[in-house]
Design an enzyme around this catalytic site. Structure first.
Site, PDB file in Angstrom:
ATOM      1  N   CYS A 131      26.158  61.750 -57.512  1.00 16.62           N
ATOM      2  CA  CYS A 131      25.442  62.552 -56.543  1.00 16.62           C
ATOM      3  C   CYS A 131      26.405  63.835 -56.460  1.00 16.62           C
ATOM      4  O   CYS A 131      25.551  64.877 -56.232  1.00 16.62           O
ATOM      5  CB  CYS A 131      25.290  62.168 -55.325  1.00 16.62           C
ATOM      6  SG  CYS A 131      23.754  60.851 -55.213  1.00 16.62           S
ATOM      7  N   ARG A 165      -1.765  48.310 -37.354  1.00 15.76           N
ATOM      8  CA  ARG A 165      -2.092  48.759 -38.663  1.00 15.76           C
ATOM      9  C   ARG A 165      -1.300  48.027 -39.907  1.00 15.76           C
ATOM     10  O   ARG A 165      -1.978  47.583 -40.885  1.00 15.76           O
ATOM     11  CB  ARG A 165      -1.573  50.210 -39.111  1.00 15.76           C
ATOM     12  CG  ARG A 165      -2.430  51.199 -38.074  1.00 15.76           C
ATOM     13  CD  ARG A 165      -3.906  50.994 -38.373  1.00 15.76           C
ATOM     14  NE  ARG A 165      -4.686  51.948 -37.561  1.00 15.76           N
ATOM     15  CZ  ARG A 165      -4.906  51.879 -35.990  1.00 15.76           C
ATOM     16  NH1 ARG A 165      -4.579  51.032 -35.366  1.00 15.76           N
ATOM     17  NH2 ARG A 165      -5.424  52.741 -35.482  1.00 15.76           N
ATOM     18  N   CYS A 168      29.375  34.594 -66.276  1.00 13.81           N
ATOM     19  CA  CYS A 168      29.579  35.508 -65.127  1.00 13.81           C
ATOM     20  C   CYS A 168      30.565  34.846 -64.094  1.00 13.81           C
ATOM     21  O   CYS A 168      30.237  33.699 -63.552  1.00 13.81           O
ATOM     22  CB  CYS A 168      28.069  35.874 -64.440  1.00 13.81           C
ATOM     23  SG  CYS A 168      28.177  37.173 -63.121  1.00 13.81           S
ATOM     24  N   CYS A 194      22.942  38.667 -61.882  1.00 12.34           N
ATOM     25  CA  CYS A 194      23.415  39.244 -60.616  1.00 12.34           C
ATOM     26  C   CYS A 194      23.578  40.486 -61.253  1.00 12.34           C
ATOM     27  O   CYS A 194      23.429  41.048 -62.469  1.00 12.34           O
ATOM     28  CB  CYS A 194      24.408  38.450 -59.878  1.00 12.34           C
ATOM     29  SG  CYS A 194      25.835  38.562 -60.812  1.00 12.34           S
TER      30      CYS A 194
HETATM   31 ZN   LIG Z   1      26.017  37.492 -62.826  1.00  9.25          ZN
END
Ligand SMILES: [Zn+2]
Lengths: 66, 248
Positions: free
Chosen positions: B185, B12, B242, B170
């Site tokens: 949660c 499938r 970063c 990122c």
């Molecule tokens: Zn980054």
């Protein structure tokens, strides 16, 4: 000037930066993230990101659960 | 060449254009590390194993609790008290016994992740806390592994696919460590279908990437708000400063 925050038009002072938005919405800046015109702006850059007329700001929750 | 049994099992998905024999072969020869066997990990693992991923490594040090069953469909009542990784592996082998499944009952700390991330083709971040997510992001970039991140809390789900070979930002360009809201949660609850949405996005993007059957839009944050039944998308630009992905 007019800006659009989470799809709603809001009136604010002319010379504001993104770091002012949590105050405008009365929410804790550590619990939210923001995008300006469909691009994420990292928290460190909020205070150096000047807003202009018709800017579109999306405020969303930081989500890390799973 | 695929065997007759392989054709039957995957017929499938082989019918879906452009998912062909080569795509299936690539899936069969792929390896995936899923960190976290909760709501995200259950959803992603079941579809990746079903679709023929050759080796799944599933890491979680937690044990099944009765409060997990509403959103973690790989577990049944008799699994309560057992390791999630082991219960899930047993169930996944019932779905597809042709691949390998490694149940890893380690806590996903830096040393453990440094051991396993280099061994796989891709990493799925299915964890439940910001500090572990930052470690997974940093090590996936260090070892140049595509990273598929899911997250959910309350009625909100998020997904992002990161490719260290590309020029987008990122996870450390998306969030800052002080934006840690704790284990949401526990405090905000979670709806089963919402977390499954994020886990299914992770599975689908992984399936496309591993099989080579579709081009991905890397480095975009997908945000779902269940209260509005609405998705939004945002670009994540690379921050030059970063420490993980920037131009050091
Ligand atoms: Zn980054």
């Amino acid at each position: 000037m007019k800006i659009i925050v989470n799809d709603k038009v809001m009136n604010c002072a002319d010379a504001i930066d993104l770091a002012f938005i949590p105050t405008l919405l009365q929410c804790n800046p550590d619990n939210i993230a923001m995008a300006l015109n469909q691009t994420v702006i990292h928290k460190q850059a909020w205070s150096t990101t000047q807003l202009k007329e018709q800017d579109r700001i999306d405020v969303f929750q930081v989500v890390a659960g799973g | 060449m695929l065997t007759k049994e392989t054709y039957q099992r995957y017929s499938r998905q082989l019918l879906v254009d452009p998912f062909n024999d080569l795509a299936q072969q690539q899936l069969i020869h792929s390896s995936v590390l899923i960190v976290g066997a909760g709501g995200l990990g259950c959803a992603a693992a079941q579809y990746l194993v079903g679709s023929g991923v050759g080796h799944l490594l599933l890491m979680d040090h937690d044990k099944v609790d009765i409060s997990n069953l509403h959103r973690q469909p790989l577990y049944v009542e008799s699994d309560v008290g057992s390791y999630k990784a082991e219960s899930a592996a047993r169930r996944l082998l019932q779905i597809n016994s042709t691949g390998r499944i490694s149940a890893l009952t380690y806590q996903a700390d830096e040393a453990v992740l440094e051991t396993f991330i280099p061994l796989v083709d891709i990493v799925l971040d299915c964890t439940d806390n910001l500090p572990t997510r930052f470690i997974i992001n940093s090590l996936s970039y260090k070892h140049k592994k595509p990273l598929f991140i899911g997250a959910a809390t309350g009625s909100l789900a998020q997904f992002v696919a990161l490719n260290p070979a590309q020029n987008h930002g990122c996870y450390a360009c998306l969030y800052a460590p002080e934006q840690d809201t704790g284990n949401s949660c526990l405090s905000q609850g979670i709806l089963g279908p919402v977390v499954a949405l994020a886990g299914n996005y992770q599975a689908l993007a992984s399936l496309y990437y591993l099989s080579g059957s579709n081009q991905l839009d890397w480095g975009r944050l997908h945000v779902f708000d269940g209260s509005k039944m609405q998705w939004k998308q945002f670009a994540i630009p690379k921050r030059s400063e970063c420490a993980v992905c920037g131009d050091k």
